[in-house]
Design a protein around this motif. Structure first.
Motif, PDB file in Angstrom:
ATOM      1  N   ALA A  12       2.480  -8.522  -7.462  1.00 53.34           N
ATOM      2  CA  ALA A  12       3.144  -9.464  -6.555  1.00 53.34           C
ATOM      3  C   ALA A  12       4.624  -9.598  -6.878  1.00 53.34           C
ATOM      4  O   ALA A  12       5.468  -9.619  -5.971  1.00 53.34           O
ATOM      5  CB  ALA A  12       2.459 -10.835  -6.640  1.00 53.34           C
ATOM      6  N   ALA A  50       6.370  -6.464  -5.685  1.00 51.59           N
ATOM      7  CA  ALA A  50       6.455  -6.392  -4.227  1.00 51.59           C
ATOM      8  C   ALA A  50       7.515  -7.366  -3.703  1.00 51.59           C
ATOM      9  O   ALA A  50       8.342  -7.005  -2.852  1.00 51.59           O
ATOM     10  CB  ALA A  50       5.093  -6.702  -3.612  1.00 51.59           C
ATOM     11  N   LEU A  51       7.511  -8.595  -4.209  1.00 54.18           N
ATOM     12  CA  LEU A  51       8.487  -9.586  -3.755  1.00 54.18           C
ATOM     13  C   LEU A  51       9.907  -9.160  -4.143  1.00 54.18           C
ATOM     14  O   LEU A  51      10.848  -9.316  -3.362  1.00 54.18           O
ATOM     15  CB  LEU A  51       8.163 -10.953  -4.355  1.00 54.18           C
ATOM     16  N   THR A  59       4.642  -1.573   0.124  1.00 54.72           N
ATOM     17  CA  THR A  59       5.001  -2.801  -0.583  1.00 54.72           C
ATOM     18  C   THR A  59       4.255  -3.998  -0.026  1.00 54.72           C
ATOM     19  O   THR A  59       3.732  -4.835  -0.787  1.00 54.72           O
ATOM     20  CB  THR A  59       6.526  -3.034  -0.499  1.00 54.72           C
ATOM     21  N   TRP A  60       4.173  -4.107   1.286  1.00 53.92           N
ATOM     22  CA  TRP A  60       3.421  -5.212   1.889  1.00 53.92           C
ATOM     23  C   TRP A  60       1.932  -5.100   1.554  1.00 53.92           C
ATOM     24  O   TRP A  60       1.258  -6.103   1.302  1.00 53.92           O
ATOM     25  CB  TRP A  60       3.617  -5.220   3.407  1.00 53.92           C
ATOM     26  N   LEU A  70       1.501  -6.274  -1.992  1.00 52.72           N
ATOM     27  CA  LEU A  70       1.601  -7.728  -2.065  1.00 52.72           C
ATOM     28  C   LEU A  70       0.295  -8.378  -1.620  1.00 52.72           C
ATOM     29  O   LEU A  70      -0.196  -9.311  -2.275  1.00 52.72           O
ATOM     30  CB  LEU A  70       2.756  -8.212  -1.187  1.00 52.72           C
ATOM     31  N   SER A  98      -2.380  -7.799  -4.282  1.00 52.26           N
ATOM     32  CA  SER A  98      -2.055  -8.551  -5.495  1.00 52.26           C
ATOM     33  C   SER A  98      -2.365 -10.033  -5.326  1.00 52.26           C
ATOM     34  O   SER A  98      -2.910 -10.673  -6.236  1.00 52.26           O
ATOM     35  CB  SER A  98      -0.580  -8.351  -5.857  1.00 52.26           C
TER      36      SER A  98
END
Length: 248
Positions: free
Chosen positions: A109, A112-113, A232-233, A236, A239
């Motif tokens: 997470a 990704a963020l 990436t999304w 996220l 995660s």
């Protein structure tokens, strides 16, 4: 043989393909492998299952980049990485499965963020530093031990060095290949390289090797910015699901 449902094997194939795509040039995709598998097994078992796949997939990269790497960068980062792997090994019996699940989810997470909201990197070039290399190498070694997710700390250290593309790719390949070979020792000592895991890894390795070939070709034709945004999304979402699973 692992007792997985059809859905479990589908996720295992996706995880193996992600490793191969990463080794084929679509860097960072491999980060999603352990979080995906952790949806159907413990993250400890997922990491043990994927390590042999990583090790075999690394061989092609080592051959391809055997002359292209920066020894100064490796010399500053490897000692910290080995310490991070050692810390992960020492704490393996202390952190419960729920804790490992949370760590895997949190690492994914945070990465990704960070990838979605971070500002552009500064243009100024840095030189390899023993201090920064040890710090980020340690974090990379630890997260690599827990969930094969050492890429974010590694990139934080290496990207500002502005290495030539070929040297960057080769140095990264050598760094994680060394980490993966070293991890075989604690993983074996902890029983994570069980016969069931090794059998499943043998089945999944051809998938990974085919994905290496696919990655080498896809990297030339697909819009990488869009591809990485989708990955990436997805990372996220998986995660956050693992964090919720650990807390619940």
């Amino acid at each position: 043989m692992l007792d997985l449902t059809v859905w479990g094997w589908v996720l295992a194939v996706i995880a193996a393909a992600a490793v191969g795509l990463a080794k084929g040039g679509l860097a960072m995709v491999g980060m999603i492998s352990v979080p995906i598998l952790s949806l159907v097994m413990s993250p400890v078992q997922a990491a043990g299952l994927m390590l042999p796949v990583y090790v075999v997939s690394d061989i092609g990269g080592l051959l391809a980049f055997r002359h292209h790497f920066d020894m100064r960068v490796l010399a500053t980062a490897i000692p910290g990485a080995l310490a991070g792997i050692g810390i992960g090994w020492a704490g393996a019996h202390v952190v419960p499965v729920e804790g490992v699940t949370f760590i895997v989810g949190a690492v994914g997470a945070v990465f990704a963020l960070n990838a979605l909201i971070r500002p552009p990197l500064p243009d100024r070039q840095r030189k390899p530093s023993a201090g920064r290399g040890t710090l980020w190498g340690l974090l990379s070694g630890y997260t690599s031990f827990v969930s094969h997710a050492g890429a974010p700390p590694w990139q934080i250290y290496v990207q500002p060095l502005r290495l030539p593309a070929l040297i960057y790719a080769g140095t990264t390949t050598w760094f994680f290949a060394i980490c993966n070979w070293v991890k075989l020792i604690p993983y074996a000592a902890l029983g994570q390289l069980s016969a069931a895991n090794l059998t499943a890894a043998a089945i999944l390795t051809p998938v990974s090797l085919l994905a290496v070939w696919a990655g080498l070709r896809l990297v030339r034709i697909i819009p990488q910015a869009l591809f990485y945004k989708l990955i990436t999304w997805g990372l996220l979402a998986v995660s956050l699901r693992l964090i919720w699973q650990a807390l619940a």
